[in-house]
Design a protein around this motif. Structure first.
Motif, PDB file in Angstrom:
ATOM      1  N   GLU A  52      85.041  81.167  19.080  1.00  0.00           N
ATOM      2  CA  GLU A  52      84.917  81.681  20.205  1.00  0.00           C
ATOM      3  C   GLU A  52      86.208  81.894  21.300  1.00  0.00           C
ATOM      4  O   GLU A  52      87.011  80.715  20.929  1.00  0.00           O
ATOM      5  CB  GLU A  52      83.827  79.987  21.209  1.00  0.00           C
ATOM      6  N   ARG A  53      86.708  82.999  21.045  1.00  0.00           N
ATOM      7  CA  ARG A  53      88.317  83.055  21.904  1.00  0.00           C
ATOM      8  C   ARG A  53      88.235  82.966  23.861  1.00  0.00           C
ATOM      9  O   ARG A  53      86.508  83.881  23.559  1.00  0.00           O
ATOM     10  CB  ARG A  53      88.833  84.602  21.249  1.00  0.00           C
ATOM     11  N   SER A  54      89.073  82.769  24.012  1.00  0.00           N
ATOM     12  CA  SER A  54      89.274  82.953  25.955  1.00  0.00           C
ATOM     13  C   SER A  54      90.606  83.374  25.690  1.00  0.00           C
ATOM     14  O   SER A  54      91.081  82.536  25.295  1.00  0.00           O
ATOM     15  CB  SER A  54      88.216  81.842  27.258  1.00  0.00           C
ATOM     16  N   SER A  55      91.398  83.005  27.008  1.00  0.00           N
ATOM     17  CA  SER A  55      92.483  84.075  27.669  1.00  0.00           C
ATOM     18  C   SER A  55      93.184  82.238  27.148  1.00  0.00           C
ATOM     19  O   SER A  55      94.605  82.678  27.264  1.00  0.00           O
ATOM     20  CB  SER A  55      93.063  84.131  28.497  1.00  0.00           C
ATOM     21  N   ARG A  56      92.994  81.312  27.596  1.00  0.00           N
ATOM     22  CA  ARG A  56      92.652  80.560  27.627  1.00  0.00           C
ATOM     23  C   ARG A  56      92.966  78.944  25.940  1.00  0.00           C
ATOM     24  O   ARG A  56      93.506  78.645  25.713  1.00  0.00           O
ATOM     25  CB  ARG A  56      92.216  79.167  28.190  1.00  0.00           C
TER      26      ARG A  56
END
Length: 280
Positions: A52-56
């Motif tokens: 799971e990827r996010s900007s943070r």
């Protein structure tokens, strides 16, 4: 690997361990964009989301955790296979035996003498290791056979029991229990016990030790006491004493080797070890 390349798996494991694409790319010595593309391609091929990827942040999905656990084992197994293959292809074959110092129950000279007479015998090199490292070295392909004590993790290994020994406590000369004919575990409840490096679940509260020399030095200095197999008496110096422990379970010494090994030289060594133990 069911359509997965070892390179892709190594890329994913690095990202999953770092949970950061930049650090993983630096660790792998590659640029970040091709690393990201490789992980996305792996997800498409498997048909599941691994990260799971996010900007943070980057986080493992349940599927990603499974692939991390299984991928580590697969990569370790592949590395072990490469090491074993290279050793098997040496021009001068030899058998690598792993053991800790003073960890042979006094049997190794007799085993080696008998083994030399076997038709399939090859030279034996002895690799000394720290406490708890034997099984990992065998599984990792660094050694062919090992002499182990106690209850090690035998995953991926076959084994034969060789010797069952009573146990003793080793104390510094002048220790309050040094003059006893025997002690119990209750007598030792306030003593500092070493922590064996590499042995998960160990309950010692004293200094961490990796080898017999370090252990005996700590005992001689009065920094710890240790419960060891009876055969350790033969290796003790004059600055320590050994006293039987009445209520501690006996310990077992075994010969262990990687599963599925088909080496005639290894088979001859295991046979010789068990026959020698039977005559002891």
């Amino acid at each position: 690997m069911d359509g997965i390349e070892a390179r892709e798996l190594a890329y994913f494991v690095a990202v999953a361990e770092e949970l950061n694409f930049t650090r993983a790319a630096e660790r792998l010595c590659i640029a970040q964009p091709p690393l990201s593309r490789a992980v996305k391609q792996l997800e498409r091929r498997l048909g599941v989301t691994l990260l799971e990827r996010s900007s943070r942040r980057v986080a493992l999905t349940p599927a990603g955790q499974v692939l991390l656990d299984e991928g580590r084992r697969a990569l370790e197994g592949l590395s072990a296979a490469v090491r074993r293959t290279r050793r098997a292809g040496r021009q001068e074959p030899r058998l690598t035996l792993v053991m800790k110092a003073v960890g042979d129950g006094g049997m190794l000279p007799d085993i080696l003498a008998a083994y030399e007479k076997e038709p399939d015998a090859v030279p034996v090199e002895v690799l000394f290791c720290g406490f708890g490292e034997h099984a990992a070295l065998l599984r990792g392909g660094f050694a062919d056979v090992g002499l182990l004590h106690g209850r090690p993790d035998l995953t991926g290994l076959d084994h034969e029991e060789l010797l069952v020994e009573e146990q003793i406590v080793v104390l510094r000369l002048g220790h309050r229990l040094a003059g006893r004919a025997a002690v119990t575990l209750a007598d030792l409840k306030d003593e500092v016990m070493p922590r064996w490096a590499g042995l998960p679940g160990d309950r010692g509260d004293g200094p961490e030790v990796r080898d017999a020399g370090q252990l005996l030095q700590l005992i001689a200095l009065g920094h710890a006491v240790a419960v060891l197999p009876e055969s350790a008496r033969a290796y003790l110096g004059g600055d320590v004493v050994a006293v039987p422990v009445l209520d501690v379970p006996p310990t077992t010494m075994m010969v262990a080797w990687p599963e599925w090994s088909r080496s005639p030289a290894l088979a001859a060594f295991v046979r010789t070890a068990t026959e020698t133990a039977g005559r002891t």
